[in-house]
Write an enzyme that holds these catalytic residues in place. Structure first.
Site, PDB file in Angstrom:
ATOM      1  CE  LYS A 105      -4.155  -1.842   2.204  1.00 30.61           C
ATOM      2  NZ  LYS A 105      -5.060  -1.632   3.547  1.00 30.61           N
ATOM      3  CG  ASP A 124       7.796  -2.636 -14.352  1.00 27.13           C
ATOM      4  OD1 ASP A 124       7.362  -2.532 -15.456  1.00 27.13           O
ATOM      5  OD2 ASP A 124       7.164  -2.848 -13.453  1.00 27.13           O
TER       6      ASP A 124
END
Length: 994
Positions: free
Chosen positions: A693, A817
């Site tokens: 989170k 990425d």
């Protein structure tokens, strides 16, 4: 044997070819070996005795072929070695075609060849060492191919070579010293190659006949060697865009023949060398974007300079008055220094100035009235100084002007009437001065005006009706003035308008009818005026409008229901006289502040009242309200008491846990880990992903940080959500993130403040990015915020961040990425590359790609070769970045059901071929930027080339993006080897962009 076989086949061929001589037969075989879609070789046939009349063929007096020139014919295929069988061939040019594959090693059989031009083709592989065996070769141009590896050592043995051009290839060795042995060289062009970092070989000083030395963007480090001062014939010295440091050597003032010196974009320091008055032939001096200091020497002004670029250094003092005496000076760029004092009063009187940029300095005094004396001035950029006085009336008569930026000074008085209506000006910025008077009616003549920015002045009076004649206007920003009267009816004629910002003025009357014509309007801000009447229903038809602020006026009537159709990022209709029912969409708590201060407005939101109720029921309603208020108070007190008890309990528990946390900081911190830990509750969660989170934490000093709380444990098994996202986490993302970001310092890489760890929990604390990720913003309803200039800025910022990882980190770092969701945006839409959880360091040897145990990346972004070889290097990142560019241009996701089995790259290529570029570019983008968008699209396609070798380095990508929108004049030597006309790269406004 080969010739015997050829003759054997020749006698077996049909009889019509019997009339063609041997050289013609060779050339016919060359024709058959090439692909010729444009039929450029259509007259190469067997109807003649010899080929001397064929296209591109030249013969000597004995009718023997000596030249084959097939430049710009769109032919394709491998290099036709049969040309070397022509006994008297001395000239071969296949410039700007699609010659591919590698060059044959037996090219040395062209014994008599003097001129070979294979520039702008698709050749690959290593440079053949046998080139040096061409003893008569004088001209060799291999520019714009894909040659890789080292420059062969045999190149030091050329006997007569005068021109060697290897510009724009993939050569990755060091620049070798043995090139200094080619004593006949007149031109050495090695620019834009990813060479291994190295110094300029001092041996190049032995090339005493050299006229051009072009080493731009060659990864050069160290100091400029004194030996270059021995190049007495040198006319062009270009060492720009490298990592050179130290002072400019004093020996360079001995280059008596030099015409242009370009050392920009390095890290050179110290002062300009004394004795520059010796450079009597010097016409262009560009040492911008370095760390040079001191004053601008007076002797520099004694030269016949035409272009002087000293911007973005540390020069101090005043500009020598004698600079105004340079008769040929047409370019003067000094922005981004610490220069002070007045500009010379007669600047421009004796010289045909075209471009003047003195922005971001400490200049004061008035603007010279002679700047446009010769009638050639095109750009005048003077922002962020302390200029005073009025704008000279002569500038109002300078019809050559295209760009005027005088903002952020202390200028005053009325703007000359002629300046408002200059026919070619597309940008007029006068913001943050003390100008007064009115916007003149002469603005009707500003046919090309796109951007008019006059905020924070003292302009008065009405906006003239003639404003509606400026049909090219895209932005009208005139807030914080004293403009009065009604908006002219003609303003609805501005169909290209993107921004209309006139807040904080004294405007009155009603809005004109016909506002639905503003189809491209993105921002409408008329707050804090005295405008009355109804809000037009037509505003609800402005489909791209995302910012609407009409607060602080006297609008009346109902809130138009059509506003519900808009995808607004900001809506503010507060402090007006609106009444009636709120549209259902806006009867929500989140819109409460958008309607405050409208007493007659009806709705269930607190602060809005229902004035339709009968007067006799008011007392009953108030009684009920009192009861509810009392009950609410009791409930609130109870909740507060419970919360305080619960908070004390949590603090007590955290006090026990805090001692277990370990803090590792990477920057000087203004907060402690305890301040972070106290704010990790669900109310502050702003995102959740495969790794954990993310919380927004507002610190006690008012600043915000983003905290990523990783899921428990070092690793996390993939769930279905991860699979759908196409991401595989290979190693501990926490360790990779800390090892990578903890060492990086770059403005376009997200900053990792610190990390906090316990045995079973890990926290990463980053700088907070208010605008979130590029992917979320671009592909959401808020995508309208990203106009083309913003998208271009994001692409350039992200490219510079990746270039830093690939070229400036030692050893280099591969992100693995790269995607739009991993590019974060700050409050000004500046881009930061983020999420280094799968980043890898390239092996120290730097030789070849490294094999990974699993795929890392996201579907649609993964380079083709990476997906099946698991080999990772910088080229994989470049492919992914190319996909991001295509996202910015098309506005589409990398994977979309509309594409079928294709991804975005294949869809773009197919659509371009079948339908053209208009069906690729995002329809929300303004067509006025089409040329610039197409250039960026080409960069994206180049980055996503299927062959890794064809993808440019990130450093080259940055350069190409910087050149977008800038007029580039080719600076390649002419075919005879002579120096081409001067090359002036438009670096205007770097640091003061419109």
């Amino acid at each position: 044997m080969l010739r015997f076989l050829f003759f054997f086949l020749f006698f077996l061929s049909p009889s019509p070819t019997l009339g063609l001589n041997q050289e013609g037969l060779y050339l016919l075989s060359v024709k058959h070996s090439l692909d010729d879609p444009g039929s450029a070789l259509s007259n190469w046939n067997d109807r003649h005795e010899n080929p001397c009349s064929w296209f591109g063929i030249s013969c000597d007096s004995s009718l023997s072929v000596y030249s084959v020139d097939l430049s710009n014919t769109n032919i394709a295929g491998t290099f036709p070695s049969l040309l070397c069988n022509l006994p008297n061939i001395t000239f071969i040019s296949l410039y700007n075609n699609s010659i591919n594959s590698t060059l044959p090693s037996d090219i040395s059989i062209c014994k008599n060849l003097q001129h070979l031009d294979l520039a702008q083709n698709l050749l690959t592989g290593a440079l053949p060492p046998t080139f040096a065996d061409l003893s008569e070769l004088r001209y060799l141009d291999l520019t714009g191919n894909n040659f890789s590896g080292d420059i062969p050592q045999t190149f030091g043995r050329f006997q007569k070579l005068e021109v060697l051009s290897l510009v724009y290839n993939l050569l990755d060795g060091a620049i070798p010293p043995f090139l200094g042995n080619i004593s006949t060289l007149k031109m050495l062009n090695l620019s834009y190659n990813p060479f291994t970092p190295g110094k300029i070989p001092p041996e190049l000083g032995n090339l005493t006949g050299l006229e051009v030395l072009w080493l731009t963007d060659c990864n050069l480090v160290g100091e400029i060697p004194d030996s270059l001062g021995r190049l007495k014939s040198l006319k062009d010295l270009d060492l720009a865009i490298n990592n050179l440091h130290g002072p400019i050597p004093s020996s360079l003032v001995e280059l008596s023949s030099v015409v242009q010196i370009e050392l920009y974009n390095n890290s050179l320091s110290g002062e300009l060398p004394r004795g520059m008055s010796n450079l009597t032939a010097l016409r262009l001096l560009d040492v911008s974007m370095n760390q040079l200091s001191g004053t601008i020497p007076e002797e520099l002004c004694s030269l016949q300079l035409e272009s002087l670029n000293l911007y973005e250094n540390r020069f101090e003092g005043s500009l020598p008055a004698s600079i105004a005496n340079s008769p040929g000076l047409y370019e003067l760029r000094l922005f981004g220094n610490r220069l002070s004092g007045d500009l010379p009063r007669n600047l421009g009187k004796n010289s045909p100035l075209q471009w003047v940029d003195v922005s971001n300095n400490l200049f004061s005094g008035g603007i010279p009235a002679t700047l446009c004396e010769k009638g050639a001035l095109e750009e005048l950029l003077m922002i962020y100084n302390s200029f005073t006085g009025e704008i000279p009336a002569s500038l109002g008569e300078c019809n050559s002007l295209t760009r005027v930026r005088l903002g952020h000074n202390k200028l005053s008085g009325e703007v000359p009437a002629g300046l408002w209506g200059l026919p070619h000006v597309y940008l007029l910025e006068l913001a943050e001065n003390y100008f007064s008077g009115q916007i003149a009616k002469t603005i009707a003549g500003a046919a090309n005006l796109s951007l008019l920015m006059i905020t924070k002045n003292n302009f008065t009076g009405a906006i003239p009706e003639e404003i509606g004649w400026v049909e090219s206007l895209v932005e009208l920003s005139g807030s914080n003035n004293r403009l009065s009267g009604s908006l002219p009816q003609s303003i609805v004629n501005l169909r290209q308008l993107d921004t209309l910002d006139l807040h904080n003025n004294e405007l009155s009357g009603e809005l004109p009818s016909g506002v639905e014509s503003w189809k491209k309007l993105n921002e409408l801000n008329l707050a804090n005026n005295d405008i009355s009447g109804k809000i037009p229903d037509e505003i609800g038809k402005l489909s791209v409008l995302n910012y609407l602020d009409l607060s602080g006026n006297r609008f009346s009537g109902k809130v138009p229901f059509g506003l519900q159709n808009l995808k607004l990022n900001l809506l503010n209709l507060s402090d007006n006289h609106l009444s009636g029912d709120l549209p259902p969409l806006f009867a929500k708590e989140m819109y409460k502040n958008s309607f405050l201060g409208n007493r007659g407005l009806c709705g269930s939101l607190e602060g809005l009242c229902d004035n339709r109720a009968e007067a006799k029921s008011q007392g009953y309603i108030w009684l009920l309200r009192c009861i509810f208020i009392l009950a609410g108070l009791v409930f609130t007190v109870g909740v507060v008491w419970f919360y305080l008890k619960y908070r004390n309990f949590k603090k007590a528990k955290r006090a026990i846990d805090k001692s277990k946390w370990t803090l590792m900081s990477f920057h000087k911190l203004g907060f402690s880990e305890y301040e972070i830990l106290d704010c990790l509750d669900e109310d502050n969660v702003i995102g959740s992903g495969a790794s954990g989170k993310v919380y927004k934490v507002v610190l006690s000093n008012g600043e915000a940080v983003a905290v990523k709380k990783l899921w428990g444990g070092i690793k996390k098994e993939l769930d279905s959500g991860d699979v759908e996202k196409g991401r595989v986490v290979e190693d501990d993302g926490f360790e990779a993130e800390v090892d990578t970001l903890g060492k990086i310092r770059h403005k376009n890489i997200v900053k990792l403040w610190c990390c906090c760890t316990t045995r079973d929990c890990k926290l990463l604390v980053y700088e907070y990015m208010p605008n979130g990720s590029l992917g979320n913003l671009l592909h959401s309803s808020k995508g309208g915020l990203l106009d083309w200039p913003t998208r271009y800025k994001i692409a350039l910022d992200a490219a510079e961040g990746l270039s830093y990882l690939h070229h400036d980190c030692v050893p280099p770092i591969v992100h693995r990425d790269v995607k739009s969701n991993n590019i974060l945006l700050d409050g000004d839409f500046g881009a930061r590359v983020a999420d280094f959880g799968v980043a890898k360091v390239v092996d120290a040897a730097g030789k070849g790609p490294k094999s990974m145990s699993a795929i890392a990346g996201s579907c649609g972004y993964i380079a083709p070769e990476y997906a099946y070889t698991l080999r990772v290097n910088e080229k994989s990142d470049i492919y992914s970045f190319g996909v991001v560019i295509l996202e910015l241009v098309t506005g589409r996701l990398p994977i979309d059901p509309e594409f079928g089995e294709k991804d975005l790259v294949k869809w773009v290529c197919t659509t371009l071929d079948q339908k053209g570029v208009d069906h690729v570019v995002d329809s929300k983008l303004d067509p006025c930027h089409k040329e610039e968008i197409c250039k960026v699209l080409n960069v994206g396609l180049l980055c996503t080339s299927p062959l890794p070798i064809n993808r440019p380095s990130m450093r080259r990508v940055v350069k190409m993006l910087q050149e977008v929108g800038t007029e580039i004049h080719p600076r390649i030597a002419s075919k005879d080897g002579k120096l081409s006309p001067y090359y002036y790269e438009d670096a205007s406004d770097q640091g003061s962009v419109a």
